[in-house]
Motif scaffolding. Structure first.
Motif, PDB file in Angstrom:
ATOM      1  N   GLY A 122      -2.927   1.069  -3.860  1.00  0.00           N
ATOM      2  CA  GLY A 122      -2.501  -0.253  -3.398  1.00  0.00           C
ATOM      3  C   GLY A 122      -3.545  -1.014  -2.616  1.00  0.00           C
ATOM      4  O   GLY A 122      -3.631  -2.222  -2.704  1.00  0.00           O
ATOM      5  N   ASP A 123      -4.342  -0.320  -1.844  1.00  0.00           N
ATOM      6  CA  ASP A 123      -5.362  -1.002  -1.063  1.00  0.00           C
ATOM      7  C   ASP A 123      -6.715  -1.030  -1.776  1.00  0.00           C
ATOM      8  O   ASP A 123      -7.704  -1.447  -1.222  1.00  0.00           O
ATOM      9  N   GLU A 126       0.820  -1.210   0.000  1.00  0.00           N
ATOM     10  CA  GLU A 126       0.000   0.000   0.000  1.00  0.00           C
ATOM     11  C   GLU A 126       0.854   1.261   0.000  1.00  0.00           C
ATOM     12  O   GLU A 126       0.481   2.265  -0.585  1.00  0.00           O
ATOM     13  N   LYS A 127       2.009   1.218   0.647  1.00  0.00           N
ATOM     14  CA  LYS A 127       2.904   2.372   0.673  1.00  0.00           C
ATOM     15  C   LYS A 127       3.461   2.682  -0.711  1.00  0.00           C
ATOM     16  O   LYS A 127       3.670   3.833  -1.062  1.00  0.00           O
ATOM     17  N   GLY A 132     -13.868  -6.258  -9.586  1.00  0.00           N
ATOM     18  CA  GLY A 132     -12.890  -5.784 -10.540  1.00  0.00           C
ATOM     19  C   GLY A 132     -13.307  -4.500 -11.199  1.00  0.00           C
ATOM     20  O   GLY A 132     -13.970  -3.657 -10.600  1.00  0.00           O
ATOM     21  N   CYS A 133     -12.945  -4.376 -12.477  1.00  0.00           N
ATOM     22  CA  CYS A 133     -13.123  -3.119 -13.184  1.00  0.00           C
ATOM     23  C   CYS A 133     -13.822  -3.363 -14.520  1.00  0.00           C
ATOM     24  O   CYS A 133     -13.457  -4.266 -15.266  1.00  0.00           O
ATOM     25  N   ASP A 134     -14.827  -2.560 -14.816  1.00  0.00           N
ATOM     26  CA  ASP A 134     -15.560  -2.668 -16.080  1.00  0.00           C
ATOM     27  C   ASP A 134     -15.190  -1.544 -17.046  1.00  0.00           C
ATOM     28  O   ASP A 134     -15.975  -1.178 -17.902  1.00  0.00           O
ATOM     29  N   PRO A 150      -4.649  -2.383 -11.178  1.00  0.00           N
ATOM     30  CA  PRO A 150      -5.519  -1.621 -10.284  1.00  0.00           C
ATOM     31  C   PRO A 150      -4.742  -0.789  -9.253  1.00  0.00           C
ATOM     32  O   PRO A 150      -5.171   0.279  -8.868  1.00  0.00           O
ATOM     33  N   GLU A 151      -3.574  -1.289  -8.845  1.00  0.00           N
ATOM     34  CA  GLU A 151      -2.797  -0.590  -7.829  1.00  0.00           C
ATOM     35  C   GLU A 151      -2.297   0.765  -8.313  1.00  0.00           C
ATOM     36  O   GLU A 151      -2.073   1.674  -7.532  1.00  0.00           O
ATOM     37  N   VAL A 152      -2.072   0.895  -9.614  1.00  0.00           N
ATOM     38  CA  VAL A 152      -1.544   2.150 -10.162  1.00  0.00           C
ATOM     39  C   VAL A 152      -2.488   2.726 -11.218  1.00  0.00           C
ATOM     40  O   VAL A 152      -2.076   3.442 -12.111  1.00  0.00           O
TER      41      VAL A 152
END
Length: 108
Positions: A54-55, A48-49, A72-74, A87-89
């Protein structure tokens, strides 16, 4: 018996040395389940840092988030383009309701 803060410090130190959870447990006498719980939390905190999302906190309010039982992502469904990022970035975040992005399905 070691205090919780002592256990966390020991686990963190040994993880930085590259030890596995099993090795940490065998060397310290700390129960493997305890090592796994603390180790997982430490890994998550580090992840997460390093990352903008990140979270995945942004995913919860993004208008491209998946609906229903899916997670997830659509983004690709709503825009016709791949997101092109993890997803983290993610740099496609837009705050809003999922319904704002859906096209009308009337007449189908």
């Amino acid at each position: 018996m070691k205090e919780t803060s002592e256990k966390k410090a020991i686990i963190k130190k040994l993880m930085k040395e590259g030890k596995t959870y099993k090795q940490i447990s065998e060397e310290t006498g700390i129960h493997p389940g305890t090592v796994g719980i603390y180790g997982g939390k430490l890994k998550k905190a580090e992840r997460e840092k390093k990352c903008f999302n990140g979270d995945r906190h942004l995913c919860k309010t993004c208008k491209y988030r998946a609906s229903g039982a899916r997670s997830g992502c659509d983004y690709i469904i709503h825009t016709g383009n791949e997101r092109g990022c993890n997803p983290e970035v993610c740099n496609k975040y837009e705050r809003g309701n999922r319904n704002e992005t859906k096209t009308s399905s009337k007449g189908k």
